[in-house]
Design a protein around this motif. Sequence first.
Motif, PDB file in Angstrom:
ATOM      1  N   LYS A  96      -1.187   6.983 -19.192  1.00 54.26           N
ATOM      2  CA  LYS A  96      -1.162   5.533 -19.242  1.00 54.26           C
ATOM      3  C   LYS A  96      -2.346   5.044 -18.400  1.00 54.26           C
ATOM      4  N   PRO A  97      -3.364   4.483 -19.037  1.00 52.82           N
ATOM      5  CA  PRO A  97      -4.557   4.067 -18.287  1.00 52.82           C
ATOM      6  C   PRO A  97      -4.246   3.142 -17.104  1.00 52.82           C
ATOM      7  N   GLU A  98      -3.240   2.285 -17.247  1.00 47.25           N
ATOM      8  CA  GLU A  98      -2.923   1.367 -16.156  1.00 47.25           C
ATOM      9  C   GLU A  98      -2.374   2.076 -14.917  1.00 47.25           C
ATOM     10  N   LYS A  99      -1.950   3.330 -15.061  1.00 43.48           N
ATOM     11  CA  LYS A  99      -1.457   4.100 -13.922  1.00 43.48           C
ATOM     12  C   LYS A  99      -2.532   5.017 -13.345  1.00 43.48           C
ATOM     13  N   CYS A 100      -3.710   5.024 -13.940  1.00 51.31           N
ATOM     14  CA  CYS A 100      -4.789   5.905 -13.502  1.00 51.31           C
ATOM     15  C   CYS A 100      -5.694   5.196 -12.500  1.00 51.31           C
ATOM     16  N   LYS A 101      -6.194   5.967 -11.560  1.00 53.05           N
ATOM     17  CA  LYS A 101      -7.217   5.484 -10.621  1.00 53.05           C
ATOM     18  C   LYS A 101      -8.454   6.320 -10.893  1.00 53.05           C
TER      19      LYS A 101
END
Length: 111
Positions: free
Chosen positions: A76-81
């Motif tokens: 999930k891109p929104e959970k990636c840093k």
Amino acid sequence: MTPEELFEPTVMFFGLINSPVTFQIMMNKILQNLINTRKVMSFINNIIVGTKKEERHDKIIEGVVKKLAENNLYMKPEKCKWKVMKVGFLRVVIELEVIKMKEEKMKYILE
């Protein structure tokens, strides 16, 4: 959470008992070649990539994404840093050349 709840078998959506262990074994096998480079770490559903050079970092990230896609796993891109110099991981803070405890944990020890 009670001590009894901490040690109950975990059941994930696909019905396996002790699924976190099974999932960790699966992730280790999928990412084995990348983990062996000592630039990638995996813990359950957390993957961390650490490099000193940005070009190398991008190549390793590409390899991780490719391995996940080959095995029908997704991020999930929104959970990636992406490309951070400091990250919290497994109750520690990881920076370039330094791994230390989180500040709030140190506070309790010092008090």
